[in-house]
Design a protein around this motif. Sequence first.
Motif, PDB file in Angstrom:
ATOM      1  N   ILE A 295      -4.028   3.518  -7.023  1.00 49.08           N
ATOM      2  CA  ILE A 295      -3.393   3.840  -8.710  1.00 49.08           C
ATOM      3  C   ILE A 295      -2.470   4.444  -9.398  1.00 49.08           C
ATOM      4  N   LYS A 296      -1.759   5.304  -8.199  1.00 46.59           N
ATOM      5  CA  LYS A 296      -0.383   6.630  -8.419  1.00 46.59           C
ATOM      6  C   LYS A 296       0.502   5.754  -9.855  1.00 46.59           C
ATOM      7  N   ASP A 297       0.921   6.015 -10.837  1.00 43.82           N
ATOM      8  CA  ASP A 297       1.982   5.623 -12.194  1.00 43.82           C
ATOM      9  C   ASP A 297       2.751   4.440 -11.299  1.00 43.82           C
ATOM     10  N   ASN A 298       2.649   3.656 -11.199  1.00 40.22           N
ATOM     11  CA  ASN A 298       3.854   2.586 -11.613  1.00 40.22           C
ATOM     12  C   ASN A 298       4.030   2.988  -9.517  1.00 40.22           C
ATOM     13  N   GLU A 299       2.754   2.820  -9.059  1.00 42.66           N
ATOM     14  CA  GLU A 299       2.968   2.536  -7.353  1.00 42.66           C
ATOM     15  C   GLU A 299       2.604   1.291  -6.837  1.00 42.66           C
ATOM     16  N   TYR A 300       3.577   0.453  -6.391  1.00 42.13           N
ATOM     17  CA  TYR A 300       3.401  -1.012  -6.545  1.00 42.13           C
ATOM     18  C   TYR A 300       3.244  -1.230  -4.513  1.00 42.13           C
ATOM     19  N   ARG A 301       3.212  -0.357  -4.185  1.00 40.90           N
ATOM     20  CA  ARG A 301       3.316  -0.567  -2.430  1.00 40.90           C
ATOM     21  C   ARG A 301       1.858  -0.313  -2.005  1.00 40.90           C
ATOM     22  N   VAL A 302       1.946  -1.413  -0.959  1.00 44.69           N
ATOM     23  CA  VAL A 302       0.317  -1.630  -0.176  1.00 44.69           C
ATOM     24  C   VAL A 302       0.305  -1.432   0.713  1.00 44.69           C
ATOM     25  N   GLY A 303      -0.579  -0.225   1.599  1.00 38.01           N
ATOM     26  CA  GLY A 303      -0.404  -0.246   2.877  1.00 38.01           C
ATOM     27  C   GLY A 303      -0.541  -0.888   3.984  1.00 38.01           C
ATOM     28  N   LEU A 304      -1.149  -2.531   3.768  1.00 31.25           N
ATOM     29  CA  LEU A 304      -0.739  -3.162   5.628  1.00 31.25           C
ATOM     30  C   LEU A 304      -0.318  -4.720   4.719  1.00 31.25           C
ATOM     31  N   THR A 305       0.002  -5.219   4.969  1.00 28.79           N
ATOM     32  CA  THR A 305       1.246  -6.605   4.720  1.00 28.79           C
ATOM     33  C   THR A 305      -0.070  -7.571   5.964  1.00 28.79           C
ATOM     34  N   PRO A 306       0.046  -9.032   5.622  1.00 31.71           N
ATOM     35  CA  PRO A 306      -0.574  -9.904   5.611  1.00 31.71           C
ATOM     36  C   PRO A 306      -0.370  -9.859   7.189  1.00 31.71           C
ATOM     37  N   GLY A 307       0.986  -9.916   7.796  1.00 32.92           N
ATOM     38  CA  GLY A 307       1.002  -9.669   9.228  1.00 32.92           C
ATOM     39  C   GLY A 307       0.026  -8.460  10.016  1.00 32.92           C
ATOM     40  N   SER A 308       0.114  -7.112   9.356  1.00 33.45           N
ATOM     41  CA  SER A 308      -0.750  -6.151  10.689  1.00 33.45           C
ATOM     42  C   SER A 308      -2.157  -6.452   9.909  1.00 33.45           C
ATOM     43  N   VAL A 309      -2.743  -7.406   8.973  1.00 34.94           N
ATOM     44  CA  VAL A 309      -3.902  -8.076   9.054  1.00 34.94           C
ATOM     45  C   VAL A 309      -4.752  -8.407   9.823  1.00 34.94           C
TER      46      VAL A 309
END
Length: 369
Positions: free
Chosen positions: A9-23
Amino acid sequence: MNIGLPREIKDNEYRVGLTPGSVHALVEQGHRVWVQSGAGMGSFISDEDYRSAGAEIVPCAEDAWAAQLVVKVKEPTEAEYRYLRKDLLLFTYLHLASNETLTERLLASGASAIAYETVQTADGTLPLLRPMSEVAGRMAVQVGAMYLLKTQGGRGVLMSGVPGVAPANVVILGAGTVGTNAARVAAGMGAAVTVLDISHDRLKMLDDHFPGRLQTLFSDRLNIQEVVGQADLVIGAVLIPGGRSPWLITREMLPQMRNGAVIVDVAVDQGGCVETTRATTHSDPVFEIDGVLHYGVANMPGAVPRTSTFALNNQTAAYVLSLANEGLAAMRHDRALLHGLNICRGHVTHPAVAQAFELACVSPEALIG
């Protein structure tokens, strides 16, 4: 273990902590992964992509934060402090040495927090910081080139110059991962590049890799003052692992700089290596002091989230799996993770964070048994 993946939710933060491969790797090991709906959309990863990998899609941030292990990209914001609790293991970038409020809240909550940026292998490598440093170093030159445009408030200088007109003069403070990647792109664009560092080995490495394409100088006050005064673009690429960056450009140096020059301080998330730097956002990235434009966005790689998310997961996935399998006990045999532990059950466990706020530092080995 239950692993939570909340939406950033940080301003304009569009990264994500896990990819589907990691999941998928986590689910294969018998873990449950709770992904907040829409968490991956900024990186063009859909809920269905996660669902196909075995994740459970949950509607709210509270649901993802309820997990035992929460994996993020950026440090918790004020709106997320309420999710911190004593049975939580948090794995993310933290940069605590420049954030006293978050440090205090983590300590008060009793949570345990591992910082990507201080996970360190035996040879001194920072494997979870490196991919984002590579991105930020390369981006810094692109960003600097844009703000050198007169239409953006800069000097109106083209990075490469043209026949008969000199190229932009780019000064890079620091020859680590950020500085090396910045030098690669700046030299590739045809700029006149000068890199300063206190490590002879790092300067020699750059000299060998880019023969005749850049100049290297030892980083001392007089050299910095001289080259900064002639710079069109300055890139701050200084890193003290886990600690606050020193000021290499002071307030009194700014009037000696060229009008319309640009500073991109990549070290801003550790306090910045320019005295006049302050953290900005992608929504409002620059400010001007004494005719010098300052760019201080603390989550630069968030602007290229697709690249950044996958580059980061290439390095974090194995550590996430280890923490999911063993929790804090994983650090008993993984000293790289042990270096990453900043806060544990109400105690500061990283010396640089303790030093920044004059707090006691407890040995992490003592806390994890």
